[in-house]
Scaffold this motif. Structure first.
Motif, PDB file in Angstrom:
ATOM      1  N   ASP A   1      17.722  20.417   3.591  1.00  0.00           N
ATOM      2  CA  ASP A   1      19.163  20.156   3.658  1.00  0.00           C
ATOM      3  C   ASP A   1      19.600  19.672   5.032  1.00  0.00           C
ATOM      4  N   ASN A   2      18.814  19.986   6.050  1.00  0.00           N
ATOM      5  CA  ASN A   2      19.200  19.639   7.425  1.00  0.00           C
ATOM      6  C   ASN A   2      18.261  18.622   8.075  1.00  0.00           C
ATOM      7  N   ALA A   3      17.385  18.030   7.254  1.00  0.00           N
ATOM      8  CA  ALA A   3      16.464  16.977   7.716  1.00  0.00           C
ATOM      9  C   ALA A   3      15.682  17.410   8.959  1.00  0.00           C
ATOM     10  N   ILE A   4      15.164  18.632   8.911  1.00  0.00           N
ATOM     11  CA  ILE A   4      14.397  19.153  10.044  1.00  0.00           C
ATOM     12  C   ILE A   4      12.911  18.951   9.791  1.00  0.00           C
ATOM     13  N   LYS A   5      12.272  18.266  10.685  1.00  0.00           N
ATOM     14  CA  LYS A   5      10.829  18.110  10.644  1.00  0.00           C
ATOM     15  C   LYS A   5      10.358  17.712  12.034  1.00  0.00           C
ATOM     16  N   PRO A   6       9.139  18.089  12.380  1.00  0.00           N
ATOM     17  CA  PRO A   6       8.619  17.693  13.698  1.00  0.00           C
ATOM     18  C   PRO A   6       8.336  16.197  13.742  1.00  0.00           C
TER      19      PRO A   6
END
Length: 333
Positions: free
Chosen positions: A174-179
């Motif tokens: 939902d928050n487009a979090i990725k390394p």
């Protein structure tokens, strides 16, 4: 079924794999024998050059468990491999197990029980750090709330590892979090604080349920390299960009974390005779508030103040040797 909740939510155990044939069976023993009933396994092999993939397939050939094996077409690194695992995960929650580590067989069951009891987004466990000649228990701090967790991680007052946690997968999606791809050292630091920022509730289990292997000489964090430092700097830039318009408490915590990380890097630069990186690091810490320096241990704080490379080496080499001897003595007691 409890209204609005699942008694046994699906958990994705995600395992990135690269050249870990020596350790993989131990890891598989621990995760395939989990006592929690509703699990899927996501294995992503990043073009291992040893027989890791063969070991994995042999173990799973007659396995009745729910698993997926993804084989990268080319070696893309740890961060991108983690992103692929997230894309393929079907679980409501995700937990990471690095393939040279292992876990207690009731880890997932205990994590889920805590998650259901408190309806939290992140559950964290304590772990045992295993070195070649000693082990030590690492106790995670109890967080007051999600903001406290984010600030504690930003300030590096707690391990920033992504493993040893149960994480609601919607925090990622939902928050487009990725390394960032190609960031294979420090990618945890990029991610954990941002996940905590979006969490509504977090909890800890004060039991040692994860076993962190520090003896793998092929791991990304084992040896010095300038590439490792460059990746850490990129992770910091990600965090600076994300938190620059957030509360001041986050920004202050990040400044402390930067100083702690860079102070260790300055020591490593001097030990490895990397003069260029030493001066580059000092350039990067200019402008950080003096109040942040007090949170850095005294031995490392002095390194931050010594801007001359030769003087820093004169201080660090004997001091680091003494510190190493003292640490060995303490571990033997």
């Amino acid at each position: 079924m409890i209204e609005g909740k699942e008694i046994a939510p699906l958990v994705s155990i995600c395992v990135p794999i690269y050249n870990v044939s020596t350790y993989l069976n131990r890891c598989l023993d621990s995760i395939l024998g989990q006592t929690y009933p509703n699990v899927e396994y996501i294995f992503v092999d990043d073009c291992s050059t040893d027989d890791s993939l063969l070991v994995l397939k042999r173990r799973l050939i007659n396995c009745q468990l729910n698993y997926y094996i993804i084989e990268n077409r080319e070696n893309i690194g740890l961060a991108a491999t983690r992103n692929i695992a997230i894309e393929h995960a079907h679980g409501h929650f995700i937990t990471w197990v690095d393939s040279d580590d292992y876990v207690s067989k009731d880890m997932v069951a205990k994590m889920v029980a805590t998650q259901i009891k408190y309806d939290c987004d992140i559950v964290t466990v304590d772990f045992i750090e295993q070195h070649s000649n000693f082990e030590q228990v690492v106790f995670q701090p109890s967080y007051l709330d999600a903001e406290d967790m984010a600030c504690t991680l930003l300030a590096r007052k707690a391990p920033v590892c992504i493993w040893g946690r149960l994480i609601r997968i919607s925090l990622y999606r939902d928050n487009a979090i990725k390394p960032l791809a190609n960031i294979n050292c420090g990618e945890d630091y990029q991610v954990t604080a941002r996940l905590a920022y979006y969490a509504h509730s977090v909890k800890n289990i004060h039991e040692t349920l994860y076993y962190y292997n520090c003896t793998n000489e092929q791991s990304y964090t084992y040896q010095y390299s300038r590439s490792r430092f460059l990746q850490d700097w990129k992770s910091i830039e990600v965090l600076q960009k994300f938190f620059r318009d957030k509360r001041n408490s986050y920004q202050k915590a990040l400044e402390i974390g930067i100083l702690k990380l860079y102070s260790h890097h300055l020591v490593a630069c001097c030990q490895a005779k990397d003069k260029a990186s030493f001066y580059e690091l000092h350039t990067k810490i200019r402008g950080i508030a003096p109040s942040a320096y007090t949170s850095v241990p005294f031995f490392l704080r002095l390194v931050l103040h010594i801007t001359n490379y030769n003087l820093a080496r004169f201080y660090i080499i004997p001091a680091a040797f003494t510190f190493k001897i003292l640490k060995k003595i303490i571990n033997l007691v």
